[in-house]
Structures are given as C-alpha cells and as structure tokens.
Scaffold this active site. Structure first.
Site, PDB file in Angstrom:
ATOM      1  N   CYS A  51      11.402   9.942  32.759  1.00 35.11           N
ATOM      2  CA  CYS A  51      11.246   9.030  33.898  1.00 35.11           C
ATOM      3  C   CYS A  51      11.267   9.684  35.269  1.00 35.11           C
ATOM      4  O   CYS A  51      12.294  10.181  35.707  1.00 35.11           O
ATOM      5  CB  CYS A  51      12.364   7.996  33.859  1.00 35.11           C
ATOM      6  SG  CYS A  51      12.629   7.381  32.226  1.00 35.11           S
TER       7      CYS A  51
ATOM      8  N   GLY B 136      10.798   2.366  38.010  1.00 33.61           N
ATOM      9  CA  GLY B 136      11.017   1.027  38.561  1.00 33.61           C
ATOM     10  C   GLY B 136      11.737   0.099  37.601  1.00 33.61           C
ATOM     11  O   GLY B 136      11.802   0.350  36.399  1.00 33.61           O
TER      12      GLY B 136
ATOM     13  N   GLU C  99       3.527   7.306  38.408  1.00 25.49           N
ATOM     14  CA  GLU C  99       3.154   8.015  37.193  1.00 25.49           C
ATOM     15  C   GLU C  99       3.060   7.067  36.007  1.00 25.49           C
ATOM     16  O   GLU C  99       3.744   6.048  35.940  1.00 25.49           O
ATOM     17  CB  GLU C  99       4.110   9.174  36.917  1.00 25.49           C
ATOM     18  CG  GLU C  99       5.574   8.798  36.870  1.00 25.49           C
ATOM     19  CD  GLU C  99       6.456  10.034  36.737  1.00 25.49           C
ATOM     20  OE1 GLU C  99       6.636  10.740  37.746  1.00 25.49           O
ATOM     21  OE2 GLU C  99       6.967  10.280  35.638  1.00 25.49           O
TER      22      GLU C  99
ATOM     23  N   CYS D 282      12.898   3.361  42.652  1.00 22.42           N
ATOM     24  CA  CYS D 282      13.740   2.366  41.985  1.00 22.42           C
ATOM     25  C   CYS D 282      15.060   2.279  42.725  1.00 22.42           C
ATOM     26  O   CYS D 282      15.547   3.269  43.257  1.00 22.42           O
ATOM     27  CB  CYS D 282      13.977   2.807  40.539  1.00 22.42           C
ATOM     28  SG  CYS D 282      14.896   1.588  39.556  1.00 22.42           S
TER      29      CYS D 282
ATOM     30  N   CYS E 178      18.851   9.095  35.627  1.00 20.06           N
ATOM     31  CA  CYS E 178      17.411   8.843  35.772  1.00 20.06           C
ATOM     32  C   CYS E 178      16.841   9.511  37.022  1.00 20.06           C
ATOM     33  O   CYS E 178      17.370   9.347  38.118  1.00 20.06           O
ATOM     34  CB  CYS E 178      17.173   7.339  35.821  1.00 20.06           C
ATOM     35  SG  CYS E 178      15.438   6.899  35.990  1.00 20.06           S
TER      36      CYS E 178
HETATM   37  N1  SAH Z   1      14.286   0.078  34.804  1.00 22.22           N
HETATM   38  C1  SAH Z   1      13.977  -0.177  33.445  1.00 22.22           C
HETATM   39  C2  SAH Z   1      12.748   0.546  32.926  1.00 22.22           C
HETATM   40  C3  SAH Z   1      12.523   1.972  33.317  1.00 22.22           C
HETATM   41  S1  SAH Z   1      13.473   3.223  32.568  1.00 22.22           S
HETATM   42  C4  SAH Z   1      15.183   0.067  32.577  1.00 22.22           C
HETATM   43  O1  SAH Z   1      16.208   0.455  33.101  1.00 22.22           O
HETATM   44  O2  SAH Z   1      15.125  -0.186  31.387  1.00 22.22           O
HETATM   45  C5  SAH Z   1      13.023   3.266  30.867  1.00 22.22           C
HETATM   46  C6  SAH Z   1      14.135   3.749  29.961  1.00 22.22           C
HETATM   47  O3  SAH Z   1      14.397   5.137  30.113  1.00 22.22           O
HETATM   48  C7  SAH Z   1      15.466   3.057  30.236  1.00 22.22           C
HETATM   49  O4  SAH Z   1      16.096   2.775  29.027  1.00 22.22           O
HETATM   50  C8  SAH Z   1      16.218   4.126  30.998  1.00 22.22           C
HETATM   51  O5  SAH Z   1      17.589   3.895  30.989  1.00 22.22           O
HETATM   52  C9  SAH Z   1      15.775   5.368  30.265  1.00 22.22           C
HETATM   53  N2  SAH Z   1      15.985   6.633  30.962  1.00 22.22           N
HETATM   54  C10 SAH Z   1      15.920   6.908  32.267  1.00 22.22           C
HETATM   55  N3  SAH Z   1      16.155   8.206  32.512  1.00 22.22           N
HETATM   56  C11 SAH Z   1      16.359   8.772  31.316  1.00 22.22           C
HETATM   57  C12 SAH Z   1      16.651  10.085  30.891  1.00 22.22           C
HETATM   58  N4  SAH Z   1      16.789  11.089  31.764  1.00 22.22           N
HETATM   59  N5  SAH Z   1      16.787  10.308  29.571  1.00 22.22           N
HETATM   60  C13 SAH Z   1      16.647   9.296  28.678  1.00 22.22           C
HETATM   61  N6  SAH Z   1      16.367   8.047  29.003  1.00 22.22           N
HETATM   62  C14 SAH Z   1      16.238   7.779  30.314  1.00 22.22           C
END
Ligand code: SAH
Length: 338
Positions: free
Chosen positions: A326, A152, A85, A105, A112
């Site tokens: 995400c 990812g 996506e 991931c 997440c």
């Molecule tokens: N793996 C990388 C990039 C992808 S996630 C990372 O960890 O940064 C992108 C961002 O969204 C990251 O900061 C992650 O922690 C956050 N994220 C993931 N799930 C989320 C959620 N349910 N609510 C808010 N932020 C979230």
C-alpha cells in the site's frame, strides 16, 4: 454521470435521447480516452460536451511489472497532478485490479505507507472508474474482479464509492458482477451500517489486524473511535442484511499480533460470525519498523485458527519485488522527484 443523468443533460441540450446511450457506451464500454474517439457522434455535440463537461482520463506515469508473477503496478496522474496507484494481478479465475479511493489517507494506520503523508483529497467516481478502464486499455484484457484496497479509506469517501460501484456494475457499462467487488475498510462503524442497507452484493473486507481493543488501538487510530464489540455487532448486521460473509484481514507482524494468545483471542472474537480470515504477511515499509512474521509462524497461526473452526487462507504475496505494499510506489516516486 450515470446514464439517466446523461439522458437528462441531452434533453437539456435539445439533443436526441439516444445520444446519451451512445456517449455512455463510448465512455463505459468502449473505454474511449476522449471525445475525439467517438466516431459516430456529430462534431457539434462533441464540442458542446467538451465545453460543458470534464472528461476524466488518467495518464500513466509509470508501470512496474513483477518478474516473479506478472503483477503490474501502475502509477497514474490525475488532472490536477496528484498521483494514485493501482495494481493489476492475474489469477487463474481472471484478472483482478486493486484501486485507490483517495489521494493519501487520513486513517493513520501505523504499518501503512499510505498514511505517512496524510490525506490530500477524495477521488471522484470517474477517477476510480478510470483506474479500471485505463488498466483494461493498457493490458488489453478484461478485468473480472475489482478490490478497493489501494490507497485511501473507501468508506471515508462513501458517496463517490457508491456511485463508482453502481456504474462499474451497470449493465450498460463494464457490467462487472457485484459479487466480484470487494471493499476493504479499517472499520468506520456507521458507514458499514449504511452500506449494509444499500442492497449490494459486494464483499466487505474488514481490516482487523488485532484481537483486542488495546492491541488494535496501538496499530489503528480508528480503533479509538469504535470498539471491537461495536465492530463485531455491525459485521453481524452486515451479514444479516446482505447474506454476504465478512472477510477479516489480519496482517501478521512478528511479536505484535502473531502469538498463541492472539489466536485464542481472535477465535473468541470472531467465532460467532459467519466469516473468513485472510492472513497477510505484513509488508515491511521502509519508514516503519514492523517485521513480517516468519513463514512457519504464519502456518502455525493458520493451523490453530483452522483447528478452532475458523475459515482461513493465507494471502498469496504478489508483486513484492515492485513495491506491492500500500502506497509504496507513489511514495517512492514522489520522494525521487523532490
Ligand atoms: N483503508 C482500507 C483499504 C486500504 S488498505 C482498509 O484499511 O482496509 C488495504 C489493506 O492493506 C488493509 O487491510 C490494510 O490494513 C492493509 N495494509 C496496509 N499496509 C500494509 C502493510 N504494510 N502490510 C500488510 N498489509 C497492509
């Protein structure tokens, strides 16, 4: 293939050298979906290329458009049937695309949705590029910013990520400015150190989400591998090497990381760095029991940080009505099919 690689291939095929530039232009500027669109190239060359090389073109499986803010979320199918996506967001300063870097991931962050089914495979540079290209074709509008914040962990797919960034910013391609690219990582310390030495002007966003090792370990398995001390040290190194200010992402969950004491500890932790904090109201994921901090609590958190001299913004939520968080669109779609 980069332009020099393509030039090499043309040489090997005894083709005229300028054919490489023409091919590259069709793929990376005109954003052709296949060889058949390349009207100024001889049929014989297109046939040869078709036999020798795979051409990446993502198929749009689904698109959802937010009625609130026009954000569009795309679900694309890869050649092997896997789904990824990408999100398109319209801002005053230009259009921004959020891309995925892996199918699934393996970092396992507790909040997440992308982590729930684990990791399937890395995306190729072409599969990352074509998320940007496909969205440009489908919207008919230029993309000015790219954030690698979709499904990812980009630094877990390091070489392909680097190739993607170099091609996306190549003056012979879309030529997106490095300064308009943000890579978000959960904090793989040795990879951040390596990235600092690549001579790039991209923005590094670091998913912090907690101010102490203990709290962070409860949310993010990667925190068991690298301590916050190591993380802060490598962030300082990144800034020193690149001159680029680090962005810390901090998703606020009620009763988890949004207390007064968290502000105090967070300030202590990051104050020595040249950084910026992006507060994100956590997106509730169906399978997880995190609750978003209230609007007022988020404001208080922000104001306190500001008072402590930290640069901070609250991320505007976009596309909440279209499974913006995400991994939710892909997950929802797969669940419906099976
Ligand atoms: N793996 C990388 C990039 C992808 S996630 C990372 O960890 O940064 C992108 C961002 O969204 C990251 O900061 C992650 O922690 C956050 N994220 C993931 N799930 C989320 C959620 N349910 N609510 C808010 N932020 C979230």
């Amino acid at each position: 293939m980069s332009l020099p690689e393509l030039q090499e291939e043309m040489l090997l095929l005894s083709e005229k050298p300028y054919r490489a530039k023409q091919l590259y232009d069709w793929m990376h500027v005109k954003l052709a979906r296949g060889y058949e669109e390349m009207s100024n190239l001889p049929k014989s060359l297109k046939e040869k290329c078709g036999q020798l090389f795979t051409y990446t073109a993502l198929e749009q499986v689904k698109v959802q458009e937010s009625r609130v803010d026009g954000t569009r979320k795309f679900l694309f199918a890869l050649a092997d049937g896997n789904l990824v996506e990408s999100v398109w967001m319209r801002y005053k300063h230009g259009n921004s695309v959020c891309i995925s870097s892996q199918v699934g991931c393996r970092m396992g962050c507790r909040f997440c949705a992308s982590a729930i089914d684990g990791w399937e495979r890395n995306l190729l540079p072409s599969e990352m590029l074509d998320q940007v290209y496909a969205i440009t074709r489908l919207t008919g509008e230029r993309v000015s910013n790219v954030v690698v914040m979709g499904t990812g962990e980009p630094l877990d797919n390091y070489d392909n990520l680097l190739c993607f960034i170099r091609m996306l910013t190549d003056e012979n391609g879309l030529h997106i400015s490095q300064r308009n690219i943000t890579v978000s990582t959960c904090g793989i310390v040795p990879k951040i150190r390596a990235l600092a030495g690549e001579g790039l002007q991209i923005t590094l966003a670091l998913s912090l989400h907690a101010p102490t090792d203990e709290k962070r370990r409860a949310l993010m398995p990667i925190a068991r591998e690298y301590s916050l001390d190591e993380l802060m040290e490598v962030c300082a190194y990144y800034f020193e090497k690149t001159g680029r200010r680090i962005t810390f992402e901090y998703s606020l969950a009620e009763g988890v990381n949004d207390a007064k004491e968290d502000v105090r500890e967070l300030t202590k932790l990051i104050k020595p760095l040249n950084c910026h904090v992006n507060l994100i109201p956590i997106n509730p994921v169906k399978e997880r029991d995190f609750v978003q901090s209230g609007k007022a609590a988020i404001e208080v958190f922000k104001n306190k940080l500001e008072k402590n001299g930290i640069n901070v913004t609250i991320r505007r939520e976009m596309g909440r009505d279209i499974d913006g968080a995400c991994g939710q669109l892909r997950r929802g779609y797969i669940a419906k099919q099976s």
